[in-house]
Motif scaffolding. Structure first.
Motif, PDB file in Angstrom:
ATOM      1  N   VAL A   1       0.970  -1.289  -0.069  1.00  0.00           N
ATOM      2  CA  VAL A   1       0.013   0.076  -0.139  1.00  0.00           C
ATOM      3  C   VAL A   1       0.909   1.516   0.162  1.00  0.00           C
ATOM      4  O   VAL A   1       0.644   2.188  -0.728  1.00  0.00           O
ATOM      5  N   ILE A   2       1.834   1.169   0.686  1.00  0.00           N
ATOM      6  CA  ILE A   2       2.682   2.551   0.862  1.00  0.00           C
ATOM      7  C   ILE A   2       3.237   2.686  -0.373  1.00  0.00           C
ATOM      8  O   ILE A   2       3.873   3.889  -0.922  1.00  0.00           O
TER       9      ILE A   2
ATOM     10  N   THR B   1       2.516   1.674  -3.433  1.00  0.00           N
ATOM     11  CA  THR B   1       1.430   2.393  -4.181  1.00  0.00           C
ATOM     12  C   THR B   1       1.242   3.888  -4.070  1.00  0.00           C
ATOM     13  O   THR B   1       1.468   4.649  -5.109  1.00  0.00           O
ATOM     14  N   MET B   2       1.362   4.405  -2.829  1.00  0.00           N
ATOM     15  CA  MET B   2       0.854   5.596  -2.563  1.00  0.00           C
ATOM     16  C   MET B   2       2.296   6.592  -2.864  1.00  0.00           C
ATOM     17  O   MET B   2       1.982   7.476  -3.339  1.00  0.00           O
TER      18      MET B   2
ATOM     19  N   GLN C   1       1.955   7.113  -6.385  1.00  0.00           N
ATOM     20  CA  GLN C   1       0.962   8.083  -7.272  1.00  0.00           C
ATOM     21  C   GLN C   1       1.613   9.393  -6.560  1.00  0.00           C
ATOM     22  O   GLN C   1       1.323  10.406  -7.496  1.00  0.00           O
ATOM     23  N   SER C   2       2.300   9.483  -5.581  1.00  0.00           N
ATOM     24  CA  SER C   2       2.863  10.899  -5.208  1.00  0.00           C
ATOM     25  C   SER C   2       3.764  11.141  -6.136  1.00  0.00           C
ATOM     26  O   SER C   2       3.815  12.584  -6.399  1.00  0.00           O
TER      27      SER C   2
ATOM     28  N   ASP D   1       2.219  12.892  -8.888  1.00  0.00           N
ATOM     29  CA  ASP D   1       1.830  14.121  -8.674  1.00  0.00           C
ATOM     30  C   ASP D   1       2.693  15.460  -8.900  1.00  0.00           C
ATOM     31  O   ASP D   1       2.612  16.509  -9.241  1.00  0.00           O
TER      32      ASP D   1
END
Lengths: 198, 206
Positions: B108-109, B111-112, B115-116, B119
């Motif tokens: 999960v981390i 993946t985040m 995504q970050s 951005d």
């Protein structure tokens, strides 16, 4: 396996790093040491772990055994030290409950009380009552009745005078006997003055 | 007195480690004291029960581990994990559950984080999208210059950012061929440019 056979295996281990000799030695003593350790720590996995550690010690230092005592007794001494290091940090030395409290005060014996106990006692009852003893008493009972060691060998393992072994054994026997009586009474088999089961 | 001696000798009589002399004494005592036989029977029975209660394990219990130890083999992955979590007093099943949870959390981390990173693509667009060779301008821009001003500056000379900023704050800008001198003069007059010079190319690791 007697001490001469053990000495031959130890020599092979010391001079040739003979793994087959180690395997034979291991298989000859593993069950006895494991039973002792299980009685001490009451945990199968931990008993196995300490057993392996104990025999590994023999592999690393095969010449430390001088033959002054039986090899099995010497081995149990090593296992005991390792078990105490692990065990004392994790469990209080003694477990008390109602059975312990009355164990020695209910020592009034009847002429046929022993016969009734001998006839009626169950494996589970003995196991249960052994578990109620203090570590030192339980160990003493195990070494005498399970391992069949002499008083001098028990004293050597427990690192105490023979008189202390006698005292421990006396109290342990009283507790076991009265614990078994109490269990029989709870089960409805009264060990009374007549000595006959109700 | 005799009863006490009998009681004291009895365990050793039962386990067979008694001396011949004491054995003879115990035998003689039991002949004259029939009740003593029931006490003997009790302890013989106790010994039998204790031996029957012994765990039914093979003589090879733990042997594989011991052999690995003496061969100097490395423990298996499962043993390492078990030993690691065992140090915290956790059972293997709990340890593997914790490991599974850790893996999921790590996923999960990760993946985040990805995504970050997406951005920030716009900001990172300031960096060179392609590395070019050949003559270019080496700029040193004021530390308090805004990104928009830098972009506008580059657009004013038709330049692309080839590299930078480096450790000393240098930017390498590629301008259309033949316009280097003109671009240099134009940039020298801009207040956010502290210095500008012609450079043969991007130095290594810039």
């Amino acid at each position: 396996m007697n001490n001469e056979q053990v000495a031959a295996l130890l020599t092979r281990i010391a001079t040739k790093q003979d793994q087959a000799a180690f395997r034979d030695l291991y298989k000859a003593f593993s069950r006895r040491v494991y039973a002792y350790l299980l009685n001490m720590v009451n945990d199968h996995a931990r008993a196995e772990e300490i057993l392996v550690d104990t025999l590994h010690e023999v592999w690393r230092h095969p010449t430390r055994f001088r033959g002054d005592s039986q090899f099995g007794t010497w081995l149990i001494g090593i296992a005991r030290n390792k078990a105490l290091m692990v065990y004392r940090a994790r469990r209080p030395d003694e477990i008390h409950d109602d059975l312990d409290d009355i164990a020695e005060t209910a020592a009034a014996e009847t002429p046929d009380g022993f016969q009734v106990l001998a006839d009626k006692q169950r494996n589970e009852g003995v196991h249960h009552c052994m578990g109620k003893l203090s570590d030192e008493h339980r160990e003493c009972m195990h070494l005498v009745f399970f391992d069949g060691l002499s008083i001098s060998e028990v004293a050597e393992i427990q690192r105490c005078p023979e008189g202390t072994v006698k005292t421990r054994l006396f109290h342990a026997r009283q507790k076991i006997k009265n614990c078994l009586k109490l269990l029989l009474q709870r089960d409805g088999d009264v060990v009374g003055a007549s000595g006959a089961p109700a | 007195m005799s009863a006490d001696r009998f009681s004291e000798l009895l365990p050793w009589y039962v386990n067979g480690s008694i001396s011949d002399e004491d054995r003879a004494w115990v035998d003689a005592y039991m002949k004259t004291n029939p009740d003593a036989r029931s006490e003997l029977a009790f302890y013989q029975s106790l010994q039998t029960r204790m031996r029957q209660n012994a765990p039914a394990v093979p003589a090879t219990i733990g042997l594989d581990k011991a052999m690995r130890l003496i061969r100097g083999d490395q423990p298996t992955f499962a043993e390492k994990v078990s030993a690691f979590f065992g140090g915290f007093g956790m059972r293997p099943a709990v340890a593997f559950a914790a490991l599974a949870l850790f893996t999921v959390q790590a996923g999960v981390i990760f993946t985040m984080v990805r995504q970050s990173n997406n951005d920030t693509d716009e900001i990172r667009a300031l960096r060179a999208t392609k590395v070019t060779e050949g003559p270019m301008l080496k700029l040193n821009i004021a530390p308090d210059a805004k990104e928009a001003d830098i972009r506008f500056l580059l657009m004013s000379v038709g330049g692309d950012l080839a590299a930078g900023p480096g450790q000393l704050g240098d930017y390498y800008v590629r301008v259309p061929a033949g316009t280097e001198e003109a671009a240099k003069k134009k940039l020298e007059g801009n207040p956010i440019v502290q210095s500008v010079a012609l450079a043969p190319g991007v130095p290594p690791r810039e």
